[in-house]
Each structure stands twice: as C-alpha cells, then as structure tokens.
Write a protein that holds these residues in place. Structure first.
Motif, PDB file in Angstrom:
ATOM      1  N   TYR A 106      18.433 -16.984  44.588  1.00 48.17           N
ATOM      2  CA  TYR A 106      18.024 -15.707  44.709  1.00 48.17           C
ATOM      3  C   TYR A 106      18.949 -14.463  44.367  1.00 48.17           C
ATOM      4  O   TYR A 106      18.577 -13.724  43.593  1.00 48.17           O
ATOM      5  N   LEU A 107      20.062 -14.756  44.805  1.00 45.96           N
ATOM      6  CA  LEU A 107      21.108 -13.934  44.679  1.00 45.96           C
ATOM      7  C   LEU A 107      21.445 -13.836  43.151  1.00 45.96           C
ATOM      8  O   LEU A 107      21.635 -12.595  42.566  1.00 45.96           O
ATOM      9  N   LYS A 111      21.078 -10.365  40.623  1.00 47.01           N
ATOM     10  CA  LYS A 111      22.123 -10.035  39.596  1.00 47.01           C
ATOM     11  C   LYS A 111      21.469 -10.071  38.267  1.00 47.01           C
ATOM     12  O   LYS A 111      22.079  -9.077  37.682  1.00 47.01           O
ATOM     13  N   GLU A 112      20.964 -10.980  38.010  1.00 45.56           N
ATOM     14  CA  GLU A 112      20.526 -11.031  36.439  1.00 45.56           C
ATOM     15  C   GLU A 112      19.729 -10.044  36.020  1.00 45.56           C
ATOM     16  O   GLU A 112      19.732  -9.327  35.035  1.00 45.56           O
ATOM     17  N   LYS A 115      21.537  -7.081  35.615  1.00 43.28           N
ATOM     18  CA  LYS A 115      22.173  -6.859  34.136  1.00 43.28           C
ATOM     19  C   LYS A 115      21.291  -6.730  32.904  1.00 43.28           C
ATOM     20  O   LYS A 115      21.689  -6.216  31.881  1.00 43.28           O
ATOM     21  N   LYS A 116      19.987  -7.404  32.819  1.00 44.12           N
ATOM     22  CA  LYS A 116      19.218  -7.274  32.135  1.00 44.12           C
ATOM     23  C   LYS A 116      18.113  -6.259  31.921  1.00 44.12           C
ATOM     24  O   LYS A 116      17.400  -6.124  30.795  1.00 44.12           O
ATOM     25  N   LEU A 117      18.208  -5.306  32.744  1.00 46.53           N
ATOM     26  CA  LEU A 117      17.136  -4.210  32.682  1.00 46.53           C
ATOM     27  C   LEU A 117      17.152  -3.298  31.550  1.00 46.53           C
ATOM     28  O   LEU A 117      18.093  -3.234  30.928  1.00 46.53           O
ATOM     29  N   GLY A 118      16.055  -3.312  30.975  1.00 44.22           N
ATOM     30  CA  GLY A 118      15.697  -2.478  29.867  1.00 44.22           C
ATOM     31  C   GLY A 118      15.956  -3.335  28.642  1.00 44.22           C
ATOM     32  O   GLY A 118      15.659  -2.668  27.603  1.00 44.22           O
ATOM     33  N   ILE A 255      10.547  -9.698  41.120  1.00 43.00           N
ATOM     34  CA  ILE A 255      11.900 -10.437  41.690  1.00 43.00           C
ATOM     35  C   ILE A 255      12.472  -9.684  42.773  1.00 43.00           C
ATOM     36  O   ILE A 255      12.810 -10.414  43.791  1.00 43.00           O
ATOM     37  N   LYS A 256      12.313  -8.533  42.880  1.00 40.99           N
ATOM     38  CA  LYS A 256      12.735  -7.678  44.332  1.00 40.99           C
ATOM     39  C   LYS A 256      12.276  -6.414  44.209  1.00 40.99           C
ATOM     40  O   LYS A 256      11.595  -5.792  43.198  1.00 40.99           O
TER      41      LYS A 256
END
Length: 279
Positions: A106-107, A111-112, A115-118, A255-256
């Motif tokens: 889950y961590l 993090k993924e 990093k990949k937003l947008g 995801i969160k």
C-alpha cells in the motif's frame, strides 16, 4: 523477616501491588492473614510464584496456562505447553508477515500515485469482482456489502472503493454512476479456492480487464454527482484520442484520501478505461 506485606512484596519483586492482588484473586498466589492486624502476609514462596508468573507472562502465555504451569504441570505438560506456545507464535508471525506485505504494497501504491498524478499511460487493467452499492447517490436495493456469506470488507485493504462511470456519462449524454467495492479476481479467487463458485454469487459482477487507458487524478468536492470528474476524464482522454468519444465505462479506483488545512478531503484515483470494452 520471613513474611512480607503486599506493599513490601511489591517493592521486593518489582511487581505492582495491583498485579499481586489480582494474581492472588485468580489463584496464582496465596497469602495468610496476620492474627492481630488482619493484613495479608506473604512468605518466600510467593516470590517464587511471582517470578514464575512473570516469566510465563512475558513469554505470552494466557493466565489459565500460567496457572497450569505454576500449580499443576509436570515436565511433560510444561514441554507440551511450550510447544503449543511456539505454534501460536509461528501463526502470529505468519499473520504479521502478511500484514507487513499489505502495508509495504500500500505504501508503494501511495507513492506511485503521487509520482504519476496528472499523467496517462497504457496499462493492463486486471479482472476484478465488484459489488455495486449505489445508483448515482442513492443506496441500491439489497446492496449490503455482505452477501451469500462473502463480505468484501474482510479483504481490505485488497478490497477498494471503485466508482464506475458509464460511457454515456463520460461522453456528456447523461450522468450515471455507481459506487462499489472491488477485489482483484486473481486475489479473491485464490483465497476462496473455487473461481467457478463466484459466478453463482448473487450481487457480484466480474469485470473483465484488458488493455486500458490509465491515468491518475487528485480531486475534491462532489466530483461524481456534479459531473466534474466525468468532464475531466473526457478532457484527458481526448488528449490521447483527439475528438474521439470515450469508448467504454470508466473504473475509478480510490487509492487514498488526504486532508488539507482548509478541511477539504482529496481523493486520489487511479482511472481505467478499457480500449476495447466487452459489448
């Protein structure tokens, strides 16, 4: 002095008065009453019993087992109880290893998405089982999460909240969406050990995966009911396929959730759109 009061015994052994009194109450220790003062008094044997109690307590034994160990157990019984305790520890360690893996995974997932937003990608969407619970913002009929002896909450954090937005909504024809809980088919079918049985589970839908347009989004507010998310998905998809309609439904996996200083809650979504959805 051959006998001690409870206070003196507590100082002598380093064990609290409360614990000594409790152990005496449940039969692990014994005391005598002084003739003139009626105070409890404890002989040297009480020290031995306390040390034995604390030894087994720190090894994680239940109180009923401690009573057996210090009052009744012969050599064979002591060995059997120690072996039983080791088995319990092995099970606990196995469970902790599984929890550790869930936390680690889950961590990595959180993090993924940061990093990949947008950004958008072409990836494989896995097959998954989903239990839809709403029609737009209305609770669905008989849509409780537990059904036919299966409860997706038991599979958290593998089970995730998923928002399905219809193809028509994504292309601006209407606003139709459903919230539900989903679990990857591979994971849950392996747990249940009988994938075919799932086809008979009432209220569960198996979504077939495949090659998909995938992107990651951070959004707040009433994004589904207000159509904000639908519009955003359409805009991003048309960066990939200019002037083309979105080809299928969108599956938005939450995801969160985070919160900012203005008390907004931000939903982080991984959004799948199958490039060749099943008809």
């Amino acid at each position: 002095m051959n006998e001690k009061t409870v206070g003196m015994l507590a100082k002598f052994t380093g064990v609290s008065v409360h614990t000594i009194k409790y152990y005496e109450k449940i039969g692990l220790l014994s005391s005598a009453r002084r003739e003139h003062s009626n105070y409890r008094s404890y002989d040297i044997r009480a020290c031995t019993d306390i040390y034995e109690c604390m030894k087994y307590k720190n090894l994680g034994f239940a109180l009923k087992d401690i009573r057996n160990l210090i009052k009744e157990a012969d050599s064979e019984a002591v060995e059997d109880l120690l072996k039983k305790r080791l088995e319990e520890i092995e099970i606990a360690l196995s469970e902790l290893q599984e929890i550790k893996k869930h936390v680690t995974d889950y961590l990595a997932e959180t993090k993924e998405i940061e990093k990949k937003l947008g950004n958008w990608y072409i990836e494989e969407m896995p097959d998954f089982w989903i239990r839809f619970q709403t029609e737009n913002m209305e609770y669905g009929k008989d849509a409780q999460l537990e059904s036919d002896g299966i409860n997706f909450m038991d599979y958290a954090p593998e089970s995730k909240s998923v928002l399905k937005i219809s193809r028509e909504s994504l292309n601006g024809i209407e606003n139709r969406f459903s919230w539900g809980q989903a679990v990857r088919a591979e994971y849950i079918e392996d747990k249940v050990k009988c994938g075919n049985a799932w086809s008979r589970q009432k209220g569960y839908t198996r979504i077939k995966g495949g090659r998909a347009f995938v992107f990651y989004l951070k959004i707040t507010g009433a994004y589904a009911s207000d159509g904000i998310l639908q519009k955003k998905i359409r805009e991003i998809y048309r960066e990939f396929q200019q002037d083309m309609d979105v080809p299928g439904d969108a599956y938005c996996v939450r995801i969160k959730i985070t919160h900012d200083e203005e008390e907004n809650d931000w939903n982080y979504l991984k959004i799948y759109i199958l490039l060749k959805p099943e008809s």
